[in-house]
Write a protein that holds these residues in place. Structure first.
Motif, mmCIF file in Angstrom:
data_model
loop_
_atom_site.group_PDB
_atom_site.id
_atom_site.type_symbol
_atom_site.label_atom_id
_atom_site.label_comp_id
_atom_site.label_asym_id
_atom_site.label_seq_id
_atom_site.Cartn_x
_atom_site.Cartn_y
_atom_site.Cartn_z
ATOM 1 N N GLY A 52 0.745 -1.286 0.152
ATOM 2 C CA GLY A 52 0.261 0.065 0.203
ATOM 3 C C GLY A 52 0.681 1.283 0.459
ATOM 4 O O GLY A 52 0.124 2.431 -0.240
ATOM 5 N N TYR A 288 -15.162 3.299 5.071
ATOM 6 C CA TYR A 288 -14.813 1.535 4.980
ATOM 7 C C TYR A 288 -14.809 1.746 3.695
ATOM 8 O O TYR A 288 -13.509 0.587 2.824
ATOM 9 C CB TYR A 288 -15.570 0.548 5.538
ATOM 10 N N GLY A 291 -11.105 1.966 3.136
ATOM 11 C CA GLY A 291 -9.853 0.923 3.906
ATOM 12 C C GLY A 291 -10.194 1.582 5.005
ATOM 13 O O GLY A 291 -9.800 1.179 6.346
ATOM 14 N N PRO A 293 -11.255 0.327 8.486
ATOM 15 C CA PRO A 293 -12.462 -1.034 8.631
ATOM 16 C C PRO A 293 -13.898 -0.651 10.014
ATOM 17 O O PRO A 293 -13.299 0.076 11.060
ATOM 18 C CB PRO A 293 -11.574 -1.795 10.044
ATOM 19 N N GLU A 361 -3.132 -5.882 7.342
ATOM 20 C CA GLU A 361 -4.602 -5.636 6.693
ATOM 21 C C GLU A 361 -4.917 -4.072 6.066
ATOM 22 O O GLU A 361 -5.531 -3.240 5.143
ATOM 23 C CB GLU A 361 -5.276 -6.222 7.188
ATOM 24 N N THR A 364 -2.618 -1.865 3.366
ATOM 25 C CA THR A 364 -3.390 -2.949 2.105
ATOM 26 C C THR A 364 -4.334 -1.878 1.691
ATOM 27 O O THR A 364 -4.567 -2.786 0.265
ATOM 28 C CB THR A 364 -2.480 -3.868 2.163
ATOM 29 N N ARG A 365 -5.238 -2.240 2.528
ATOM 30 C CA ARG A 365 -6.668 -1.676 2.977
ATOM 31 C C ARG A 365 -6.769 -0.583 2.055
ATOM 32 O O ARG A 365 -7.682 0.337 1.884
ATOM 33 C CB ARG A 365 -7.728 -2.051 3.611
ATOM 34 N N GLY A 367 -8.007 2.870 0.045
ATOM 35 C CA GLY A 367 -8.562 2.672 -0.993
ATOM 36 C C GLY A 367 -7.954 4.115 -1.923
ATOM 37 O O GLY A 367 -7.124 4.977 -1.517
#
Length: 375
Positions: A52, A288, A291, A293, A361, A364-365, A367
């Motif tokens: 990311g 979310y 990214g 959570p 996580e 890497t999430r 957006g």
């Protein structure tokens, strides 16, 4: 007549917008630290867009600070490395049997071989690829099962003698490296060494044996062998919790709206939180889909004007609400969702704990709607 579609390239991004700042100096410092930790070579793993942080930027930074190899999962990621003008050795280790071997060979990528079927596909392609034989060293995941290893090694020997491949590496993976001293780690090391010995007995001469990732590199020198693979450690994450590394990300978002509400006000979808007192709520334009959570709702915090403020209500797809209490701020003030923690802001580790996941996580999430800023 249909409405005209705006020219997206001409749209102006506000000066204050959700922004992910990437600190290449932190990645450089982390890479140097790992290079000093091991006597072997260092592979910088830049899969998942450099965890990311930007594949090309992380690759160039790591190679400039002690790394000599790069690791990716797919051939497509390897091609992206070459497109960035990087000439270092690149290993791709998670490819289906019907992957585009010719493209991998044309871009001078090493390929992991986890089965006889994968080896047969390389032979059929007619491309004399450099390969790393991959043994399952205790994860029941990728790599050849121990009972298949002899067959794979024998087939690789025949293929190399015929000029179809060149075996340059033997690799495995540790299942419990984030738990130093776990017996599975010693078992994995033994399995890899025995597998590598079988390779040399067959007459093959691989240049590198590699097993250790970030956690094992930091905690178990016996696993370093000829090369270590560093992924999340480059960007400041230590899965073993043994070493403080420099975080390379800072996520901010501006306050786009303020609202003073009385006690008893329900916040967001489902009114999962109701105010117990009069307070000021601040709206952030990310959620979310960007990214954050959703599972961190009700626990997460952000730093605003020098103080941590709790997330109020559910994190929505595009919006997050903070409870500022009686200390409102000006619209446009940036909230720091996470960063290195030097100024009291939450860290990636904090968000992982709030969400019940791992830091990998979280990083890497983030957006594509979030603006990237490399410094």
């Amino acid at each position: 007549m249909s409405a005209a579609v705006p020219n997206v390239s001409r749209l102006r991004i506000p000066a204050s917008a959700p922004t992910l700042a990437i600190d290449l100096a932190a990645i450089a410092a982390n890479t140097r630290r790992f290079a000093e930790t091991t006597r072997g070579e260092l592979m910088a793993v830049v899969k998942a867009d450099g965890f990311g942080h930007g594949l090309a930027d992380v690759a160039r930074t790591a190679l400039g600070n002690g790394a000599t190899w790069l690791g990716v999962t797919s051939i497509e990621e390897g091609v992206a490395v070459r497109a960035a003008g990087v000439a270092a050795p690149v290993l791709s280790w998670l490819n289906p049997v019907d992957c585009d071997i010719e493209t991998g060979y044309r871009h001078q990528l090493d390929l992991a071989v986890p089965s006889v079927s994968h080896l047969d596909a390389i032979i059929r392609s007619g491309c004399p690829v450099r390969v790393h034989l991959q043994l399952d060293t205790g994860m029941a995941r990728d790599g050849a099962a121990p009972e298949e290893w002899f067959e794979l090694v024998a087939a690789a020997r025949r293929a190399e003698v015929a000029g179809r491949i060149t075996v340059v590496g033997v690799m495995g993976h540790l299942a419990m490296a984030d738990r130093p001293g776990h017996p599975a780690n010693a078992a994995g090391r033994t399995a890899l060494l025995c597998g590598a010995e079988m390779v040399t007995r067959a007459g093959l001469r691989p240049k590198v044996r590699h097993l250790a990732g970030t956690a094992a590199t930091l905690t178990d020198p016996s696993t370093h062998l000829d090369l270590v693979r560093i992924g999340v450690g480059l960007v400041g994450i230590d899965p073993s919790g043994s070493t403080r590394l420099r975080s390379a990300l800072r996520l901010t978002a501006p306050v786009v709206q303020l609202r003073r509400v009385p006690a008893g006000t329900g916040i967001g979808y489902g009114h999962t939180e109701v105010t117990e007192r009069p307070t000021t709520l601040a709206l952030l334009p990310l959620g979310y889909a960007d990214g954050l959570p959703r599972t961190a709702s009700g626990r997460a915090e952000a730093l605003v004007a020098g103080r941590r403020r709790p997330v109020a209500g559910l994190i929505s797809m595009d919006q997050t609400v903070l409870d500022l209490g009686d200390e409102p701020v000006d619209p446009g003030t940036d909230a720091v969702l996470f960063g290195p923690g030097d100024d009291g802001e939450p860290t990636v580790d904090d968000w992982a704990e709030w969400a019940g996941t791992i830091p990998h996580e979280i990083v890497t999430r983030i957006g594509s709607r979030v603006r990237r800023c490399v410094r």
